[in-house]
Design an enzyme around this catalytic site. Structure first.
Site, PDB file in Angstrom:
ATOM      1  N   THR A 110       0.824  -1.398   0.079  1.00  0.00           N
ATOM      2  CA  THR A 110       0.035  -0.165  -0.018  1.00  0.00           C
ATOM      3  C   THR A 110       1.020   1.212   0.046  1.00  0.00           C
ATOM      4  O   THR A 110       2.189   1.060   0.286  1.00  0.00           O
ATOM      5  CB  THR A 110      -0.957   0.077   1.200  1.00  0.00           C
ATOM      6  OG1 THR A 110      -0.346   0.090   2.446  1.00  0.00           O
ATOM      7  CG2 THR A 110      -1.829  -1.039   1.252  1.00  0.00           C
ATOM      8  N   ASP A 111       0.457   2.417  -0.226  1.00  0.00           N
ATOM      9  CA  ASP A 111       0.936   3.624  -0.189  1.00  0.00           C
ATOM     10  C   ASP A 111       0.505   4.222   1.062  1.00  0.00           C
ATOM     11  O   ASP A 111      -0.026   3.810   1.918  1.00  0.00           O
ATOM     12  CB  ASP A 111       0.576   4.491  -1.548  1.00  0.00           C
ATOM     13  CG  ASP A 111      -0.821   4.713  -1.838  1.00  0.00           C
ATOM     14  OD1 ASP A 111      -1.619   4.534  -0.616  1.00  0.00           O
ATOM     15  OD2 ASP A 111      -1.618   5.107  -2.459  1.00  0.00           O
ATOM     16  N   GLN A 112       1.081   5.595   1.060  1.00  0.00           N
ATOM     17  CA  GLN A 112       0.912   6.269   2.194  1.00  0.00           C
ATOM     18  C   GLN A 112      -0.860   6.445   2.823  1.00  0.00           C
ATOM     19  O   GLN A 112      -0.995   6.816   3.809  1.00  0.00           O
ATOM     20  CB  GLN A 112       1.609   7.721   1.980  1.00  0.00           C
ATOM     21  CG  GLN A 112       1.523   8.419   3.363  1.00  0.00           C
ATOM     22  CD  GLN A 112       2.290   9.740   3.338  1.00  0.00           C
ATOM     23  OE1 GLN A 112       2.470  10.175   1.912  1.00  0.00           O
ATOM     24  NE2 GLN A 112       2.769  10.382   4.315  1.00  0.00           N
TER      25      GLN A 112
END
Length: 145
Positions: A15-17
């Site tokens: 996942t990203d931020q």
């Protein structure tokens, strides 16, 4: 219709931020789905590589419909969208645990000799694989909704 399924539990590292699966991971998931489909058809891409044959990606198309997030369960559904004896196009739907469509995509591939990258026809070098793809393709008629 032959549709292979591969279940993924979304890991934090994917996942990203924002906690949403980073777009690049869907292509990795498509590879997992493609490998599962090949296995479900009774073959092994790793064995093909041992015979000096590779199947590079020629094209990728991905369409994002809704996000998948950390902790979700995703299912990669993979099928043979088209096959002409030379090039194969795999289709993908990635759905969330509710069965809602998150991503659609296609990848196209040809088989090549590892040492020269010269294309080969599956029918000549892997006739059983060719036959399985032909049979799977025939079963890939669009369903009426």
């Amino acid at each position: 219709m032959i549709i292979s399924e591969k279940t993924i539990e979304v890991r934090y590292a994917e996942t990203d931020q924002m906690g949403i699966v980073h777009h690049s991971n869907y292509i990795v998931w498509m590879e997992l789905g493609r490998t599962q489909l090949i296995k479900d058809l009774g073959f092994s891409y790793a064995e093909m590589e041992k015979d000096g044959i590779l199947a590079p990606v020629l094209d990728v198309k991905v369409s994002y419909k809704k996000p998948v997030t950390y902790g979700d369960i995703a299912v990669i559904k993979t099928w043979i969208d088209s096959y002409d004896g030379f090039k194969v196009i795999y289709g993908y739907d990635i759905v969330d645990e509710k069965g809602e469509l998150a991503v659609t995509g296609f990848t196209s591939h040809v088989c090549v000799k590892k040492e020269s990258f010269r294309p080969i026809r599956l029918k000549k070098m892997f006739p059983d694989w060719h036959e399985a793809y032909e049979n799977a393709k025939k079963k890939q008629q669009p369903e009426d909704d």
